[in-house]
Design an enzyme around this catalytic site. Structure first.
Site: not given
Length: 343
Positions: A158-160, A162-163
């Protein structure tokens, strides 16, 4: 006629008390810029480390602002007051694994916070917006080295995600409002004043305490380790290369990610040579003078076995960057760690 003194460059850095933000602010101040930094000093990791970073910049041409970038009106007021020429957006919630445990914090900081910034810059434009993305954006791409022109539409965390969303949001604003924007994808940045949740910090702490280290994917990992000073040099050079509008472009650059409809591009900032995790651990062992017992673990969800930056575009835009050897960079971190913690 007497020459007038050159006015200092005004730069706004979000996430200025973070690992990379701190090093960038120090480098900009050394070059004579006036720097305003904003950071929330959250407790994702020890805020005392963030305050210590800020304290190193006190007394220079540095203004530290504390606040969450997702707060309505905060960035709009700050940008209107400072009127920065360059904005470097590093603030956000970091960490692949933490995004599985606390995804809402990534929505607030990475999505809403980034939206607040580009909205503020729509009202009060700057010369160049530079926004942090990540090598994690390449996700399920299995061809390496990673090139900026790859689709990269299959994020593994999920981090990726958002980026990647930040990249898309910034592109829309670059197209609609002509805001020159560079997205830069980092590759495993390390060095002094690093984050406690990163492997180098955790491994060094465990080794000096005589504890075993957790080694994921049974050690079969490769990373494009990038020393922080080398990365910051790239950011400083890149600040002088804002993307051009479609009607003002010169000769094309082979392999460029420059948008056909907006002053927007994505650029890898990495060492350009993947190295084995075991070599990384060996460098820590050499710097500490101790061997590390290993707990061999399976791959963690959201992680990838290897990263590798294609630096062709990076070098075409800003020339070759310094490439600090892994052993030297790790030794500098261990020296800092021992001094900071009295270890």
């Amino acid at each position: 006629m007497t020459d007038q003194p050159q006015r200092a460059l005004r730069v706004l850095v979000t996430g200025s008390a973070g690992f990379i933000g701190h090093h960038l602010c120090a480098r900009l101040l050394e070059a004579g810029a006036e720097v305003t930094g904003i950071d929330a000093l959250t407790d994702y990791y020890d805020p005392a480390l963030k305050r210590a970073r800020n304290a190193r910049l006190a007394g220079l041409r540095f203004e530290a602002v504390e606040g969450r970038i997702e707060t309505p009106g905060l960035l709009d007021d700050l940008v209107e007051r400072v009127r920065p020429e360059i904005v470097v957006h590093l603030a956000g919630q970091a960490g692949v694994r933490h995004s599985i445990e606390a995804p809402e914090s990534y929505v607030e900081a990475n999505l809403i916070g980034s939206f607040r910034l580009i909205e503020a810059l729509r009202r009060h434009p700057c010369r160049h917006l530079m926004m942090a993305s990540t090598s994690s954006a390449y996700g399920a791409e299995n061809e390496m080295p990673y090139r900026e022109t790859m689709a990269a539409n299959l994020p593994m965390s999920f981090y990726a995600a958002t980026k990647k969303a930040n990249e898309a949001m910034a592109h829309s604003y670059a197209h609609l409002y002509g805001l020159p924007t560079t997205m830069f994808r980092f590759f495993t940045v390390y060095g002094p004043w690093g984050r406690p949740d990163m492997a180098l910090f955790k491994f060094t702490r465990a080794i000096l305490a005589g504890e075993a280290i957790d080694v994921y994917n049974h050690g079969e990992m490769r990373r494009d380790f990038t020393y922080v000073d080398d990365l910051v040099e790239g950011l400083v050079r890149l600040a002088e290369r804002p993307p051009e509008a479609p009607d003002a472009r010169g000769p094309a650059i082979a392999g460029d990610s420059l948008s056909p409809v907006a002053p927007w591009r994505v650029v890898n900032l990495g060492h350009g040579a993947p190295q084995k995790l075991e070599d990384f651990i060996a460098a820590i062992e050499a710097a500490t003078g101790r061997e590390a017992p290993r707990n061999l673990m399976p791959m963690q969800p959201g992680d990838v076995p290897a990263t590798w930056a294609d630096t062709t575009l990076q070098e075409a835009l800003i020339g070759p960057l310094p490439k600090t050897p892994l052993a030297e960079g790790v030794a500098r971190f261990v020296e800092w760690y021992r001094a900071y913690h009295g270890a």
